[in-house]
Design an enzyme around this catalytic site. Structure first.
Site, short mmCIF file in Angstrom:
data_model
loop_
_atom_site.label_atom_id
_atom_site.label_comp_id
_atom_site.label_asym_id
_atom_site.label_seq_id
_atom_site.Cartn_x
_atom_site.Cartn_y
_atom_site.Cartn_z
N ASP A 1 -8.69 -15.11 -17.61
CA ASP A 1 -8.51 -13.80 -17.37
C ASP A 1 -8.68 -13.46 -15.57
O ASP A 1 -9.71 -14.00 -15.11
CB ASP A 1 -9.62 -12.97 -17.83
N ASP B 1 -2.44 -9.95 -16.78
CA ASP B 1 -3.46 -10.87 -15.90
C ASP B 1 -4.38 -11.68 -17.14
O ASP B 1 -5.31 -12.08 -16.59
CB ASP B 1 -4.33 -10.02 -15.08
N GLU B 2 -3.73 -11.84 -18.04
CA GLU B 2 -4.70 -12.75 -19.02
C GLU B 2 -3.68 -13.83 -19.89
O GLU B 2 -2.48 -13.41 -20.12
CB GLU B 2 -5.46 -11.92 -20.19
MG LIG Z 1 -8.35 -9.26 -15.42
#
Ligand SMILES: [Mg+2]
Length: 392
Positions: A6, A102-103
């Site tokens: 993450d 974003d992961e």
């Molecule tokens: Mg994040």
């Protein structure tokens, strides 16, 4: 074993990397280019220190931190960096999934002899991402996706954690149940009503009690969620086992917004980003699709709407235009949205499309941009497509 990655304060960190003048400063990324009338889409860690969170109004945020730097959200930039990270991760595992922008999820079972240990692999990937992009991330390694995700949440920012049977009970002791992905405010309140506040309390709650209170499916899920029993694939992998050779039935991405909203511009910005991600994956696996579906979840219900078009597409802009039309088809009313998904189905092999000329132009444009950036430095050129979705 799974590794969940993450990125820390992703949008804000990308902005700080592009513009060194923003580094070390509180940065607010607004969902549109109107400093005092927008919503915080992301905040740098320096801004978070003032209590600024995504989902806040920018007005509120600037009141607590008047000197914060303001940048308008540029989804094309973040999608671009996200894809680059996705590519880099393929150096470490053949099975990489984009979980959200974003992961990322990597299957890493069997890889430890190559890299030393799972933790060594985590360190290596963190270092590589920092060197290549100047960005920090948090890494959770666990036998199931839920636990790996939990790991990143409790070790943010710049964290690294390995959760296994040996340390699981120590880690979850006293940890609030709402840290678990999937346990939202309603479920939290219900569980708290039963006296279950922490993860260790949840784990020791008998299965029958959970099933009595939450029904078979949710009750069983709650019982399993903190265990490393690998028989439930929905807990082990967030998405079905996807391999390059397998023909997908649909390609989709979803995102949970920081706060419920009916702000059209915020919803459109996320739709646009999800559409780009779907399109990117479709093109990569050489598919194009005729059916666009959106999934909307709000506080009390969730719904699916879809529409099949005669012309198939794998163009992000086109998917966005279609999903926007589907969203507003009920008399133009925009619903309150908490989480949002876009998917493309009715997939067919990508060949001899009417859009081909357009796509070829675009591919040529992107590769020209890559060449310029390789020669003159990253971000000499970057896509500016957000202008199209930022109606003021
Ligand atoms: Mg994040």
């Amino acid at each position: 074993m799974l590794m969940h990655i993450d990125m820390d304060a992703f949008f804000a960190s990308v902005e700080q990397q592009i513009n060194p003048a923003l580094r070390g400063k509180p940065v607010i990324v607004g969902s549109r280019d109107n400093k005092y009338h927008t919503v915080v889409a992301a905040a740098s860690y320096e801004a978070k220190a003032y209590g600024i969170k995504s989902g806040m109004s920018s007005y509120e945020a600037l009141k607590v931190c008047p000197h914060a730097e303001f940048v308008a959200c540029d989804s094309a930039k973040y999608t671009y960096v996200s894809r680059e990270i996705f590519e880099l991760l393929h150096d470490y595992s053949p099975c990489v999934e984009h979980s959200t922008i974003d992961e990322f999820d990597l299957r890493i079972a069997g890889l430890e002899p190559i890299f030393g240990s799972f933790l060594d692999l985590g360190k290596l990937i963190k270092k590589r991402i920092r060197e290549a992009f100047g960005l920090n991330c948090s890494v959770g390694i666990a036998p199931t996706w839920i636990l790996a995700k939990l790991g990143t949440k409790i070790r943010k920012p710049d964290g690294l954690i390995l959760i296994n049977d040996a340390n699981l009970d120590t880690i979850i002791k006293g940890l609030p149940i709402e840290k678990i992905c999937g346990i939202g405010p309603a479920l939290t309140a219900h569980l708290q009503g039963l006296g279950v506040f922490s993860c260790d309390q949840l784990k020791t709650t008998p299965q029958e009690i959970l099933i009595d209170n939450f029904g078979q499916s949710t009750g069983h899920w709650l019982y399993q969620v903190l265990r490393t029993d690998l028989s439930r694939s929905d807990l082990v992998f967030k998405v079905g086992p996807y391999t390059q050779n397998l023909e997908p039935k649909s390609i989709g991405h979803s995102y949970t917004l920081p706060r419920e909203t009916r702000d059209k511009n915020v919803i459109y910005a996320w739709l646009r980003m999800l559409s780009e991600m779907v399109a990117e994956r479709a093109r990569k696996s050489h598919f194009t699709g005729r059916t666009v579906a959106i999934w909307i979840s709000s506080k009390n219900d969730s719904s699916n709407r879809q529409k099949t078009y005669s012309i198939p597409t794998n163009d992000g802009w086109e998917i966005f235009v279609r999903s926007r039309a589907i969203l507003g088809q009920k008399k133009g009313i925009i619903p309150v949205v908490k989480a949002l998904g876009v998917s493309l189905s009715g997939l067919i092999s990508d060949c001899a499309l009417p859009l081909l000329t357009e796509q070829k132009k675009r591919e040529a444009l992107l590769s020209a941009m890559d060449r310029v950036n390789a020669r003159y430095g990253d971000w000499t050129l970057s896509p500016a497509v957000l202008n199209l979705i930022n109606p003021r």
